[in-house]
Motif scaffolding. Structure first.
Motif, PDB file in Angstrom:
ATOM      1  N   ASN A 226      15.158 -10.730  -8.391  1.00 56.86           N
ATOM      2  CA  ASN A 226      15.947 -11.871  -7.922  1.00 56.86           C
ATOM      3  C   ASN A 226      15.119 -12.769  -7.011  1.00 56.86           C
ATOM      4  O   ASN A 226      15.205 -14.002  -7.096  1.00 56.86           O
ATOM      5  CB  ASN A 226      17.191 -11.382  -7.178  1.00 56.86           C
ATOM      6  N   LEU A 227      14.319 -12.159  -6.146  1.00 55.01           N
ATOM      7  CA  LEU A 227      13.466 -12.952  -5.252  1.00 55.01           C
ATOM      8  C   LEU A 227      12.451 -13.766  -6.055  1.00 55.01           C
ATOM      9  O   LEU A 227      12.182 -14.929  -5.738  1.00 55.01           O
ATOM     10  CB  LEU A 227      12.744 -12.031  -4.259  1.00 55.01           C
ATOM     11  N   LEU A 228      11.904 -13.139  -7.087  1.00 57.68           N
ATOM     12  CA  LEU A 228      10.908 -13.840  -7.905  1.00 57.68           C
ATOM     13  C   LEU A 228      11.541 -14.917  -8.777  1.00 57.68           C
ATOM     14  O   LEU A 228      10.869 -15.871  -9.163  1.00 57.68           O
ATOM     15  CB  LEU A 228      10.140 -12.835  -8.760  1.00 57.68           C
ATOM     16  N   MET A 229      12.815 -14.785  -9.075  1.00 60.94           N
ATOM     17  CA  MET A 229      13.504 -15.864  -9.770  1.00 60.94           C
ATOM     18  C   MET A 229      13.630 -17.083  -8.860  1.00 60.94           C
ATOM     19  O   MET A 229      13.552 -18.225  -9.308  1.00 60.94           O
ATOM     20  CB  MET A 229      14.893 -15.405 -10.224  1.00 60.94           C
ATOM     21  N   LEU A 230      13.812 -16.835  -7.564  1.00 64.85           N
ATOM     22  CA  LEU A 230      13.918 -17.928  -6.597  1.00 64.85           C
ATOM     23  C   LEU A 230      12.569 -18.593  -6.360  1.00 64.85           C
ATOM     24  O   LEU A 230      12.495 -19.796  -6.092  1.00 64.85           O
ATOM     25  CB  LEU A 230      14.476 -17.397  -5.275  1.00 64.85           C
ATOM     26  N   SER A 231      11.502 -17.808  -6.440  1.00 63.93           N
ATOM     27  CA  SER A 231      10.156 -18.341  -6.199  1.00 63.93           C
ATOM     28  C   SER A 231       9.157 -17.584  -7.075  1.00 63.93           C
ATOM     29  O   SER A 231       8.500 -16.646  -6.617  1.00 63.93           O
ATOM     30  CB  SER A 231       9.786 -18.195  -4.719  1.00 63.93           C
ATOM     31  N   PRO A 232       9.033 -17.971  -8.334  1.00 60.77           N
ATOM     32  CA  PRO A 232       8.237 -17.199  -9.317  1.00 60.77           C
ATOM     33  C   PRO A 232       6.769 -17.023  -8.960  1.00 60.77           C
ATOM     34  O   PRO A 232       6.156 -16.036  -9.369  1.00 60.77           O
ATOM     35  CB  PRO A 232       8.390 -18.025 -10.600  1.00 60.77           C
ATOM     36  N   LYS A 233       6.175 -17.955  -8.232  1.00 63.17           N
ATOM     37  CA  LYS A 233       4.746 -17.874  -7.949  1.00 63.17           C
ATOM     38  C   LYS A 233       4.428 -17.082  -6.676  1.00 63.17           C
ATOM     39  O   LYS A 233       3.261 -16.874  -6.351  1.00 63.17           O
ATOM     40  CB  LYS A 233       4.158 -19.277  -7.839  1.00 63.17           C
ATOM     41  N   THR A 234       5.448 -16.657  -5.963  1.00 64.44           N
ATOM     42  CA  THR A 234       5.223 -15.890  -4.738  1.00 64.44           C
ATOM     43  C   THR A 234       4.683 -14.501  -5.064  1.00 64.44           C
ATOM     44  O   THR A 234       5.231 -13.802  -5.918  1.00 64.44           O
ATOM     45  CB  THR A 234       6.524 -15.753  -3.927  1.00 64.44           C
ATOM     46  N   ARG A 235       3.623 -14.095  -4.390  1.00 64.59           N
ATOM     47  CA  ARG A 235       3.079 -12.745  -4.547  1.00 64.59           C
ATOM     48  C   ARG A 235       3.703 -11.853  -3.473  1.00 64.59           C
ATOM     49  O   ARG A 235       3.726 -12.218  -2.307  1.00 64.59           O
ATOM     50  CB  ARG A 235       1.562 -12.766  -4.436  1.00 64.59           C
ATOM     51  N   ILE A 236       4.182 -10.687  -3.882  1.00 66.99           N
ATOM     52  CA  ILE A 236       4.909  -9.805  -2.971  1.00 66.99           C
ATOM     53  C   ILE A 236       4.109  -8.547  -2.675  1.00 66.99           C
ATOM     54  O   ILE A 236       3.597  -7.889  -3.581  1.00 66.99           O
ATOM     55  CB  ILE A 236       6.278  -9.420  -3.553  1.00 66.99           C
ATOM     56  N   ILE A 237       4.018  -8.226  -1.390  1.00 64.24           N
ATOM     57  CA  ILE A 237       3.427  -6.961  -0.925  1.00 64.24           C
ATOM     58  C   ILE A 237       4.541  -6.166  -0.248  1.00 64.24           C
ATOM     59  O   ILE A 237       5.271  -6.705   0.585  1.00 64.24           O
ATOM     60  CB  ILE A 237       2.283  -7.191   0.073  1.00 64.24           C
ATOM     61  N   ILE A 238       4.655  -4.898  -0.602  1.00 63.77           N
ATOM     62  CA  ILE A 238       5.662  -4.028  -0.004  1.00 63.77           C
ATOM     63  C   ILE A 238       5.003  -3.125   1.035  1.00 63.77           C
ATOM     64  O   ILE A 238       4.007  -2.458   0.749  1.00 63.77           O
ATOM     65  CB  ILE A 238       6.350  -3.146  -1.065  1.00 63.77           C
ATOM     66  N   SER A 239       5.574  -3.113   2.231  1.00 63.51           N
ATOM     67  CA  SER A 239       5.138  -2.182   3.272  1.00 63.51           C
ATOM     68  C   SER A 239       6.084  -0.997   3.264  1.00 63.51           C
ATOM     69  O   SER A 239       7.309  -1.161   3.268  1.00 63.51           O
ATOM     70  CB  SER A 239       5.177  -2.875   4.645  1.00 63.51           C
ATOM     71  N   THR A 240       5.535   0.212   3.223  1.00 61.02           N
ATOM     72  CA  THR A 240       6.372   1.397   3.110  1.00 61.02           C
ATOM     73  C   THR A 240       5.852   2.546   3.952  1.00 61.02           C
ATOM     74  O   THR A 240       4.642   2.679   4.162  1.00 61.02           O
ATOM     75  CB  THR A 240       6.466   1.845   1.632  1.00 61.02           C
ATOM     76  N   SER A 241       6.768   3.384   4.394  1.00 60.87           N
ATOM     77  CA  SER A 241       6.380   4.588   5.128  1.00 60.87           C
ATOM     78  C   SER A 241       6.152   5.746   4.168  1.00 60.87           C
ATOM     79  O   SER A 241       5.756   6.831   4.579  1.00 60.87           O
ATOM     80  CB  SER A 241       7.482   4.962   6.136  1.00 60.87           C
ATOM     81  N   GLY A 242       6.403   5.515   2.896  1.00 62.77           N
ATOM     82  CA  GLY A 242       6.206   6.556   1.887  1.00 62.77           C
ATOM     83  C   GLY A 242       7.338   6.563   0.879  1.00 62.77           C
ATOM     84  O   GLY A 242       8.483   6.856   1.243  1.00 62.77           O
ATOM     85  N   ILE A 243       7.044   6.221  -0.359  1.00 62.09           N
ATOM     86  CA  ILE A 243       8.033   6.261  -1.429  1.00 62.09           C
ATOM     87  C   ILE A 243       7.440   7.037  -2.601  1.00 62.09           C
ATOM     88  O   ILE A 243       6.235   7.272  -2.659  1.00 62.09           O
ATOM     89  CB  ILE A 243       8.440   4.840  -1.887  1.00 62.09           C
ATOM     90  N   SER A 244       8.287   7.449  -3.519  1.00 58.40           N
ATOM     91  CA  SER A 244       7.811   8.236  -4.654  1.00 58.40           C
ATOM     92  C   SER A 244       6.938   7.390  -5.568  1.00 58.40           C
ATOM     93  O   SER A 244       7.025   6.156  -5.588  1.00 58.40           O
ATOM     94  CB  SER A 244       9.001   8.789  -5.446  1.00 58.40           C
ATOM     95  N   ASP A 245       6.094   8.073  -6.338  1.00 52.94           N
ATOM     96  CA  ASP A 245       5.244   7.376  -7.304  1.00 52.94           C
ATOM     97  C   ASP A 245       6.090   6.575  -8.289  1.00 52.94           C
ATOM     98  O   ASP A 245       5.751   5.441  -8.637  1.00 52.94           O
ATOM     99  CB  ASP A 245       4.388   8.379  -8.083  1.00 52.94           C
ATOM    100  N   GLU A 246       7.210   7.171  -8.719  1.00 52.54           N
ATOM    101  CA  GLU A 246       8.067   6.499  -9.695  1.00 52.54           C
ATOM    102  C   GLU A 246       8.663   5.222  -9.117  1.00 52.54           C
ATOM    103  O   GLU A 246       8.700   4.190  -9.787  1.00 52.54           O
ATOM    104  CB  GLU A 246       9.181   7.439 -10.143  1.00 52.54           C
TER     105      GLU A 246
END
Length: 230
Positions: free
Chosen positions: A63-83
């Protein structure tokens, strides 16, 4: 413009400090504000705290990329599963980093992603390579099936099928092969029957070139999240 999004004011302050001089930054603390600013500002990059997402994180990214398709997204995480990480990557995320990331490494990550590279763990590279291999196998299977069908055509029928695949009209085909348009139509009727298709559009799709090529993966072995040339 870089958007920073997290419900944690401390994280936002650390990110802002780390990215001084890299780009203008705007800090946001909720998804509603984020969606509004994504639509309005069309930022070059979004650094997003995974804790701000819910169980439908992949849908939110899309949904965020639909609002701004050219935006590159980086996710900051404390630890999520590989999947989970892989599904987010497939949703359009370009990079991942640990929430404990050092300022200098965060700047490197942002710079790499802004430069069109991916910043993901080596294990996700394996996921990527496995999926690519599966895709290649599927395409080879399709190609074999197509070739098997095309082998049922006569030489003339095959020539006409190829010309249809190249977008040629009946008149152009007749001129190239020095036959009448009526003959071309007769051959097409027989081609459609042999291949069990109904029109020239399907024929064009059937005979088009299905060869594929893969991009070279340039992995930086010095980081848990190596950069990969996209």
């Amino acid at each position: 413009m870089i958007l920073l999004a997290s419900s944690c004011e401390e994280k936002l302050a650390l990110w802002s400090q780390a990215l001084i001089g890299v780009s203008t930054v705007l800090s946001l603390t909720d998804l509603r504000s984020l969606k509004y600013e994504m639509s309005r500002r069309k930022p070059a990059l979004l650094l997003l705290d995974h804790d701000l997402l819910d169980q439908e994180d992949g849908d939110i990214i899309e949904n965020l990329l639909m609002l701004s398709p050219k935006t590159r997204i980086i996710i900051s995480t404390s630890g999520i599963s590989d999947e989970t990480e892989w599904n987010l990557f497939r949703s359009g995320v370009k990079g991942f980093c640990q929430e404990t990331i050092e300022p200098e490494l965060l700047r490197r990550t942002v710079a790499a992603v802004l430069n069109g590279e991916l910043w993901i763990r080596r294990k996700l590279v394996q996921y990527m390579q496995s999926e690519l291999a599966m895709t290649m196998q599927e395409k080879k299977h399709i190609e074999r099936a197509i070739n098997s069908l095309l082998e049922n055509l006569t030489k003339r029928e095959y020539e006409i099928a190829i010309l249809v695949g190249q977008g040629e009209s009946n008149k152009q085909i007749a001129r190239q092969l020095d036959i009448t348009e009526r003959t071309v139509k007769a051959h097409l009727t027989e081609i459609f029957r042999k291949l069990a298709i109904s029109d020239r559009i399907k024929l064009a799709l059937l005979v088009k070139d299905t060869a594929t090529s893969s991009n070279h993966l340039d992995i930086n072995q010095d980081s848990e999240y190596p950069t990969i040339s996209a």
